[in-house]
Design a protein around this motif. Structure first.
Motif, short mmCIF file in Angstrom:
data_model
loop_
_atom_site.label_atom_id
_atom_site.label_comp_id
_atom_site.label_asym_id
_atom_site.label_seq_id
_atom_site.Cartn_x
_atom_site.Cartn_y
_atom_site.Cartn_z
N PRO A 85 6.09 10.33 -3.07
CA PRO A 85 6.50 11.64 -3.59
C PRO A 85 7.40 11.50 -4.81
O PRO A 85 7.92 10.42 -5.10
CB PRO A 85 7.25 12.27 -2.41
N ASN A 86 7.58 12.57 -5.51
CA ASN A 86 8.38 12.56 -6.72
C ASN A 86 9.86 12.35 -6.38
O ASN A 86 10.41 13.02 -5.51
CB ASN A 86 8.19 13.87 -7.48
N ALA A 87 10.49 11.40 -7.08
CA ALA A 87 11.92 11.10 -6.91
C ALA A 87 12.28 10.91 -5.45
O ALA A 87 13.09 11.65 -4.88
CB ALA A 87 12.76 12.19 -7.54
N PRO A 88 11.70 9.92 -4.77
CA PRO A 88 11.96 9.77 -3.34
C PRO A 88 13.33 9.15 -3.08
O PRO A 88 13.86 8.38 -3.89
CB PRO A 88 10.84 8.83 -2.88
N SER A 89 13.88 9.46 -1.93
CA SER A 89 15.12 8.82 -1.49
C SER A 89 14.78 7.54 -0.72
O SER A 89 13.62 7.28 -0.38
CB SER A 89 15.91 9.77 -0.60
N LEU B 28 0.81 -1.21 0.00
CA LEU B 28 0.00 0.00 0.00
C LEU B 28 0.85 1.27 0.00
O LEU B 28 0.36 2.34 -0.37
CB LEU B 28 -0.92 0.00 1.23
N MET B 29 2.10 1.19 0.41
CA MET B 29 2.94 2.38 0.48
C MET B 29 3.15 3.03 -0.88
O MET B 29 3.40 4.23 -0.97
CB MET B 29 4.30 2.02 1.08
N ILE C 166 7.89 6.12 4.82
CA ILE C 166 6.52 5.89 4.34
C ILE C 166 6.05 4.49 4.71
O ILE C 166 4.92 4.29 5.17
CB ILE C 166 6.46 6.12 2.82
N CYS C 167 6.91 3.51 4.52
CA CYS C 167 6.55 2.13 4.88
C CYS C 167 6.28 2.00 6.38
O CYS C 167 5.32 1.35 6.79
CB CYS C 167 7.67 1.18 4.45
N GLY C 168 7.11 2.65 7.20
CA GLY C 168 6.88 2.61 8.64
C GLY C 168 5.57 3.26 9.05
O GLY C 168 4.85 2.75 9.92
N LEU C 169 5.24 4.40 8.43
CA LEU C 169 3.98 5.08 8.75
C LEU C 169 2.78 4.24 8.35
O LEU C 169 1.77 4.18 9.09
CB LEU C 169 3.94 6.43 8.04
N TRP C 170 2.84 3.59 7.19
CA TRP C 170 1.75 2.71 6.78
C TRP C 170 1.59 1.54 7.77
O TRP C 170 0.47 1.15 8.12
CB TRP C 170 2.00 2.17 5.37
N THR C 171 2.71 0.98 8.22
CA THR C 171 2.65 -0.13 9.17
C THR C 171 1.99 0.30 10.47
O THR C 171 1.11 -0.40 11.00
CB THR C 171 4.07 -0.66 9.44
N VAL C 172 2.40 1.45 11.00
CA VAL C 172 1.82 1.94 12.25
C VAL C 172 0.34 2.26 12.08
O VAL C 172 -0.49 1.95 12.95
CB VAL C 172 2.60 3.17 12.73
#
Length: 717
Positions: free
Chosen positions: A314-318, A308-309, A325-331
């Protein structure tokens, strides 16, 4: 002073013509080289009796950012009216194969020159092509030389521009099923497609196409109505994908380490709870039970979060941004599950996560595989082993969640009429739908889940419906699943020219005696390499110890676990089937211990959840005012009675009504106990009075008898 000036002039005068001469010679050489290349291209095209329909031009060091109307006007105009894609690079021996293919005209420009020079050379070639193809328009593919790197080079993306009739937007391929993503062999598929279209009156099958169409009647490379903004937008999409894929690939080992540490902590505390849970005192369970539940919610929230992440990136993410982002989706998913359990019942939070995992992977599979080319918990399409469809890890999550959900559902509501129908028909229908989504040839034909998925479905159906499963039944079911998978493999290779299992075609022609050993040998070799190179020794030992512990708990049933499994027979079937499937996935899949470990997360989570529920009942009993500690056997009996009572309620009713009925039942039971106590006290009082009267009568009789004997003695005396 004048003499000195004249001497200086005479000294420096000869050097100016020399420098001009050198510059003139260099420019002449460049013009000669350009003329030779142009004449070579014209001669090569003129010598062909039947001109080829596909022309490939290799441009060194070409990147999407190099396309500019001022610096590279020819390539810029060509890209405006073409289909664009990133080609997976390097592709083994692509350069030599293009040179040897008689149906492809291949030009490879010299290296270490400027972009302006490459642009001029492409312009000369395009003019020559237009002159030599007056009646037909060939397809021209401009490919960055990154695709022609030698084997062993770092993975990269090769910008690819395909110009021809019907090509605009993003290039599509049946081999990848992803717009804007090609592999090197797609050039040969495109050549075959064009050749078949020229030789046959019927429309040829389109292996390679594009997402849109534009007018190309003005010749190769001629600009059309496509705007520069449209080109910039398409280039932005392709660059964004390339940057995101690189970021995911770079951070994948670190995210895997974080997930592994979370699993270690969850497994360790779960095993501790299973061991110390045999005590009859409150102890540390007041903290350990909710902590274990929260950790399991986080661990089970991570798999759907990794898919789902990519809905919002965002554009050109690091790499750091993607990890965040993955951690926020998990939480967020874990908090949602926690809220569901808090508002209803804790087991519903587990149901929520299981259904979410099934839904996310099913949607991704229907729409072409994972939501993105790489992923933290799936295969990497840029590796080339698989470009679409369901991978090993996705299959483990998919069927692990489904089996655990079914086992908990039947275990939770065993006496409902709808659950009886689910055990007989609903489970089979749902399993067939999931098998179709996972294993259909046009959806990627995942053969591993076809074997152990069918095996698990048949065994769980037998367990759910009360059949006795012996060892020979298990063996027959496994042979049936293997035969079914071989049949689908044959159909996929026979009718799908782009099957990712086509490398087994030669073994399939020799028969099963050659096919089965090769499949097992390939899987085991890859698994051993994966275990040795990517799995640390502590992780291997920990996994083996956990599996051994789980086998002991189910096989030998130490202590009170005999009574526990007796009370949870439906989920015991899921537990046993899960251990079987873990062993089969280790033998069949090529991902080492990773696939069985991911699969075992789900049946183990359901098992620990049931244990947590049992201890929650015990903790509530201890927290009740005036209650005495229960023994373990009383605790199991109490848990079973309460669970059976709740299972008779409709799952759609709210928990408050259930609690109200429980309170009423407790009041009735308290009244019954009070009435019994009153009756017992009255009976005790009556019996005491009767005993007292009997004692008085006896004592009176004794005294009367003694007096009579005394009078008789006196008379005798």
């Amino acid at each position: 002073m004048q003499t000195d000036a004249m001497e200086i002039k005479r000294i420096h005068a000869p050097k100016q013509p020399a420098m001009q001469h050198i510059i003139f010679v260099l420019l002449s050489c460049l013009l000669v080289v350009a003329s030779v290349l142009s004449l070579t291209a014209q001669n090569a095209l003129a010598e062909q009796d039947e001109p080829n329909e596909l022309i490939v031009i290799g441009v060194p060091e070409l990147q999407w950012s190099d396309l500019d109307a001022q610096t590279t006007p020819t390539l810029f105009a060509l890209a405006q009216n073409s289909a664009l894609a990133n080609m997976n690079a390097p592709f083994s021996n692509l350069k030599s194969r293009l040179h040897k293919d008689p149906n492809i005209t291949f030009y490879y420009l010299s290296v270490d020159l400027s972009l302006e020079y490459y642009d001029e050379e492409v312009a000369l070639l395009l003019n020559t092509i237009n002159d030599n193809y007056p009646d037909t328009q060939p397809v021209v593919a401009v490919v960055s030389a990154t695709a022609f790197s030698e084997k062993g080079a770092d993975r990269a993306w090769a910008p690819t521009i395909i110009n021809g009739p019907g090509f605009s937007g993003f290039t599509t391929s049946e081999s990848t099923h992803r717009p804007g993503f090609l592999r090197g062999s797609d050039l040969f598929l495109l050549s075959e497609q064009l050749r078949n279209a020229a030789l046959s009156e019927q429309p040829a099958h389109h292996y390679i196409g594009s997402t849109g169409f534009s007018d190309t009647s003005n010749g190769v490379g001629a600009p059309s109505n496509s705007s520069a903004n449209s080109l910039e937008a398409r280039i932005g999409v392709l660059e964004h994908k390339a940057i995101t894929i690189a970021a995911v690939t770079d951070t994948k080992p670190l995210m895997g380490l974080f997930f592994l540490l979370a699993v270690f902590a969850t497994f360790g505390l779960s095993i501790l709870l299973l061991i110390i849970g045999h005590t009859e005192k409150k102890g540390s369970r007041d903290i350990l039970v909710p902590l274990v539940r929260i950790l399991w919610l986080v661990v089970l929230s991570y798999p759907p979060a990794t898919f789902l992440m990519f809905l919002f990136v965002p554009n050109a993410p690091s790499g750091e941004v993607l990890m965040l982002i993955c951690g926020l989706w998990t939480v967020a998913i874990a908090l949602a599950a926690l809220l569901v359990g808090r508002r209803t019942r804790w087991v519903n939070s587990l149901f929520f996560l299981l259904l979410l995992s099934i839904t996310v992977i099913a949607c991704g599979q229907i729409f072409g595989g994972p939501l993105y080319e790489p992923g933290y918990l799936t295969y990497d399409a840029t590796d080339g082993s698989r470009y679409y469809g369901m991978g090993n890890e996705q299959g483990a999550i998919f069927f692990g969640a489904w089996f655990t959900f079914s086992g908990l559902l039947v275990n939770r509501f065993p006496k409902l009429a709808s659950i009886r129908a689910f055990k007989r028909w609903g489970f089979v229908v749902g399993s067939l739908l999931l098998l179709f989504v996972a294993c259909a040839p046009w959806l990627g034909a995942s053969f591993g889940p076809l074997v152990w998925g069918v095996f698990g479905v048949v065994l769980m159906w037998l367990y759910f419906n009360g059949f006795r499963v012996r060892w020979w039944v298990v063996l027959l079911v496994l042979l049936f699943a293997a035969a079914l998978a071989l049949g689908v493999l044959y159909i996929d290779i026979e009718f799908n020219t782009l099957s990712h299992m086509r490398h087994y075609e030669s073994s399939l022609d020799k028969g099963l005696s050659a096919l089965i050993p090769r499949v097992l040998e390939t899987s085991w070799n890859t698994s051993i390499v994966t275990i040795v190179e990517y799995m640390p020794l502590p992780a291997i030992l920990f996994f083996l110890l956990v599996v051994a512990f789980l086998v002991v708990l189910r096989t030998f049933k130490p202590g009170t676990y005999r009574a526990f499994w007796g009370r949870n027979r439906a989920y015991g079937a899921t537990y046993v089937v899960g251990l079987y499937i873990a062993f089969i996935t280790f033998c069949l899949e090529d991902s080492g211990l990773f696939t069985p470990a991911v699969f075992l997360l789900y049946p183990l989570s359901g098992f620990v959840w049931l244990v947590c529920d049992m201890h929650s009942w015990h903790l509530r009993e201890l927290a009740a005012e005036g209650s005495k500690p229960l023994t373990i056997r009383q605790l199991l009996h109490r848990a079973f009675v309460e669970e059976t009572y709740h299972s008779e309620l409709s799952p759609l009713k709210k928990s408050r009504s259930a609690e109200k009925k429980l309170d009423e039942a407790d009041k009735v039971s308290n009244a019954d106990r009070a009435g019994k106590a009153d009756r017992v006290s009255k009976t005790d009082k009556a019996s005491k009075a009767e005993r007292a009267s009997n004692a008085n009568e006896v004592s009176k009789a004794d005294r009367t008898g003694k007096a009579d004997r005394a009078r008789k003695t006196d008379r005798k005396t």
